[in-house]
Design a protein around this motif. Sequence first.
Motif, PDB file in Angstrom:
ATOM      1  N   ARG A  32       0.730  -1.068   0.011  1.00  0.00           N
ATOM      2  CA  ARG A  32       0.023  -0.045   0.089  1.00  0.00           C
ATOM      3  C   ARG A  32       0.993   1.247  -0.101  1.00  0.00           C
ATOM      4  O   ARG A  32       0.485   2.133  -0.640  1.00  0.00           O
ATOM      5  CB  ARG A  32      -0.833   0.064   1.028  1.00  0.00           C
ATOM      6  CG  ARG A  32      -1.876  -1.156   1.194  1.00  0.00           C
ATOM      7  CD  ARG A  32      -3.044  -0.917   2.095  1.00  0.00           C
ATOM      8  NE  ARG A  32      -2.653  -0.883   3.668  1.00  0.00           N
ATOM      9  CZ  ARG A  32      -2.235  -1.888   4.388  1.00  0.00           C
ATOM     10  NH1 ARG A  32      -2.668  -3.130   4.010  1.00  0.00           N
ATOM     11  NH2 ARG A  32      -1.796  -1.610   5.539  1.00  0.00           N
ATOM     12  N   CYS A  33       1.914   1.294   0.874  1.00  0.00           N
ATOM     13  CA  CYS A  33       2.739   2.524   0.944  1.00  0.00           C
ATOM     14  C   CYS A  33       3.701   2.866  -0.251  1.00  0.00           C
ATOM     15  O   CYS A  33       4.010   3.726  -0.626  1.00  0.00           O
ATOM     16  CB  CYS A  33       3.568   2.428   2.226  1.00  0.00           C
ATOM     17  SG  CYS A  33       4.633   3.864   2.683  1.00  0.00           S
ATOM     18  N   GLN A  34       4.243   1.568  -0.618  1.00  0.00           N
ATOM     19  CA  GLN A  34       4.999   1.808  -1.778  1.00  0.00           C
ATOM     20  C   GLN A  34       6.126   2.533  -1.392  1.00  0.00           C
ATOM     21  O   GLN A  34       7.048   3.274  -2.483  1.00  0.00           O
ATOM     22  CB  GLN A  34       4.451   2.246  -3.160  1.00  0.00           C
ATOM     23  CG  GLN A  34       3.126   1.524  -3.687  1.00  0.00           C
ATOM     24  CD  GLN A  34       3.865   0.029  -4.415  1.00  0.00           C
ATOM     25  OE1 GLN A  34       4.390   0.214  -5.395  1.00  0.00           O
ATOM     26  NE2 GLN A  34       3.640  -1.234  -3.842  1.00  0.00           N
ATOM     27  N   CYS A  35       6.643   2.756  -0.307  1.00  0.00           N
ATOM     28  CA  CYS A  35       7.907   3.318   0.195  1.00  0.00           C
ATOM     29  C   CYS A  35       7.876   4.755   0.066  1.00  0.00           C
ATOM     30  O   CYS A  35       8.780   5.469  -0.443  1.00  0.00           O
ATOM     31  CB  CYS A  35       9.140   2.670  -0.407  1.00  0.00           C
ATOM     32  SG  CYS A  35      10.811   2.800   0.423  1.00  0.00           S
ATOM     33  N   GLN A  36       6.813   5.244   0.159  1.00  0.00           N
ATOM     34  CA  GLN A  36       6.265   6.678  -0.132  1.00  0.00           C
ATOM     35  C   GLN A  36       6.173   7.539   1.075  1.00  0.00           C
ATOM     36  O   GLN A  36       5.876   8.641   0.961  1.00  0.00           O
ATOM     37  CB  GLN A  36       5.380   7.060  -1.239  1.00  0.00           C
ATOM     38  CG  GLN A  36       5.667   6.396  -2.685  1.00  0.00           C
ATOM     39  CD  GLN A  36       6.778   6.636  -3.040  1.00  0.00           C
ATOM     40  OE1 GLN A  36       7.223   7.817  -3.258  1.00  0.00           O
ATOM     41  NE2 GLN A  36       7.729   5.695  -3.455  1.00  0.00           N
ATOM     42  N   ALA A  41       3.206  14.246  -1.026  1.00  0.00           N
ATOM     43  CA  ALA A  41       2.660  15.382  -0.227  1.00  0.00           C
ATOM     44  C   ALA A  41       1.364  15.137   0.348  1.00  0.00           C
ATOM     45  O   ALA A  41       0.797  14.001   0.352  1.00  0.00           O
ATOM     46  CB  ALA A  41       2.178  16.491  -1.534  1.00  0.00           C
ATOM     47  N   GLY A  42       1.063  15.973   1.210  1.00  0.00           N
ATOM     48  CA  GLY A  42      -0.415  15.612   2.175  1.00  0.00           C
ATOM     49  C   GLY A  42       0.212  15.200   3.565  1.00  0.00           C
ATOM     50  O   GLY A  42       1.445  14.905   3.831  1.00  0.00           O
ATOM     51  N   GLN A  50      -3.194   4.907  -4.728  1.00  0.00           N
ATOM     52  CA  GLN A  50      -2.238   3.656  -4.991  1.00  0.00           C
ATOM     53  C   GLN A  50      -1.547   3.805  -6.291  1.00  0.00           C
ATOM     54  O   GLN A  50      -0.455   3.537  -6.348  1.00  0.00           O
ATOM     55  CB  GLN A  50      -3.201   2.263  -5.027  1.00  0.00           C
ATOM     56  CG  GLN A  50      -2.205   1.058  -4.996  1.00  0.00           C
ATOM     57  CD  GLN A  50      -1.545   0.842  -3.934  1.00  0.00           C
ATOM     58  OE1 GLN A  50      -2.101   0.614  -2.737  1.00  0.00           O
ATOM     59  NE2 GLN A  50      -0.212   0.609  -3.864  1.00  0.00           N
ATOM     60  N   GLU A  51      -2.273   4.260  -7.290  1.00  0.00           N
ATOM     61  CA  GLU A  51      -1.683   4.331  -8.485  1.00  0.00           C
ATOM     62  C   GLU A  51      -0.404   5.497  -8.518  1.00  0.00           C
ATOM     63  O   GLU A  51       0.353   5.164  -9.077  1.00  0.00           O
ATOM     64  CB  GLU A  51      -2.651   4.725  -9.489  1.00  0.00           C
ATOM     65  CG  GLU A  51      -3.512   3.633  -9.842  1.00  0.00           C
ATOM     66  CD  GLU A  51      -4.700   3.307  -8.823  1.00  0.00           C
ATOM     67  OE1 GLU A  51      -4.928   4.317  -7.813  1.00  0.00           O
ATOM     68  OE2 GLU A  51      -5.371   2.313  -8.757  1.00  0.00           O
ATOM     69  N   GLN A  52      -0.821   6.710  -7.714  1.00  0.00           N
ATOM     70  CA  GLN A  52       0.313   7.597  -7.830  1.00  0.00           C
ATOM     71  C   GLN A  52       1.505   7.149  -6.994  1.00  0.00           C
ATOM     72  O   GLN A  52       2.842   7.333  -7.391  1.00  0.00           O
ATOM     73  CB  GLN A  52      -0.129   8.716  -6.905  1.00  0.00           C
ATOM     74  CG  GLN A  52      -1.244   9.588  -7.754  1.00  0.00           C
ATOM     75  CD  GLN A  52      -2.049  10.508  -6.906  1.00  0.00           C
ATOM     76  OE1 GLN A  52      -2.087  10.523  -5.645  1.00  0.00           O
ATOM     77  NE2 GLN A  52      -2.382  11.852  -7.570  1.00  0.00           N
ATOM     78  N   ARG A  53       1.152   6.452  -5.906  1.00  0.00           N
ATOM     79  CA  ARG A  53       2.502   5.976  -5.223  1.00  0.00           C
ATOM     80  C   ARG A  53       3.351   4.678  -5.976  1.00  0.00           C
ATOM     81  O   ARG A  53       4.608   4.708  -5.910  1.00  0.00           O
ATOM     82  CB  ARG A  53       2.056   5.293  -3.786  1.00  0.00           C
ATOM     83  CG  ARG A  53       1.534   6.299  -2.843  1.00  0.00           C
ATOM     84  CD  ARG A  53       1.105   5.821  -1.443  1.00  0.00           C
ATOM     85  NE  ARG A  53       0.457   4.558  -1.449  1.00  0.00           N
ATOM     86  CZ  ARG A  53      -0.927   4.784  -1.341  1.00  0.00           C
ATOM     87  NH1 ARG A  53      -1.557   6.017  -1.482  1.00  0.00           N
ATOM     88  NH2 ARG A  53      -1.773   3.680  -1.302  1.00  0.00           N
ATOM     89  N   THR A  54       2.482   4.175  -6.752  1.00  0.00           N
ATOM     90  CA  THR A  54       3.289   3.012  -7.313  1.00  0.00           C
ATOM     91  C   THR A  54       4.164   3.705  -8.484  1.00  0.00           C
ATOM     92  O   THR A  54       5.113   3.089  -8.764  1.00  0.00           O
ATOM     93  CB  THR A  54       2.208   1.907  -7.919  1.00  0.00           C
ATOM     94  OG1 THR A  54       1.484   1.199  -7.029  1.00  0.00           O
ATOM     95  CG2 THR A  54       2.979   0.780  -8.780  1.00  0.00           C
TER      96      THR A  54
END
Length: 204
Positions: A32-36, A41-42, A50-54
């Motif tokens: 879920r986090c994808q190391c982000q 931001a936020g 999820q798509e943004q983090r991936t």
Amino acid sequence: MTAAEDVTVVPANEASWDDVAAVFGTTDYPGRCQCQRFKVAGWIWRDSTQEQRTAMLRAQTACGEPGAATSGLVAYVGGEPAGWVAVEPRIAYPKLRGTRVPWTGRSEDKDDDGVWAVTCFAVRKGFRGRGLTYPLARATIGFARERGARALEAYPMITQPGKEITWGELHVGARQVFADAGFEEVGHPTPRRVLMRIELSIVD
């Protein structure tokens, strides 16, 4: 415990994206986090999709581009992608600037690009509980030093016998993992977290 001779660690840009994606999976905290956590931001990483983090992770790793900068290392066990550790210049993590963990009790320059940070581990389901974070932590030292870092920091968690810790909590690593790699405790900003550091200029 995974035998050391069965483990190979490579920069993520020398691995394939499919291998990195296999390590992170899709269902639990790493997926879920994808190391982000320290990059999006936020207020929290869940403010992104999820798509943004991936997509962010895929761009940051630069998989398949050996000449590019990359954001971490991938561990293989018997040729199978099994683990990940994030290691980059500390300034690559905007949210570290706003947390007290790296800064409590120190007058450290937040913009010092010579200090790198280890911020996240992910171990693939089926390979957990085998000590894989130990070789991953050790591998960050040479990786960072070869790329010009003069010091390397980590912000691990203190584990206590008999007290259960969820995988999500331990994504930053355990204190013993970094102590085993040669990091020294230089701060104790919260009851459960420590600041550990290794000066790369004096490491053989």
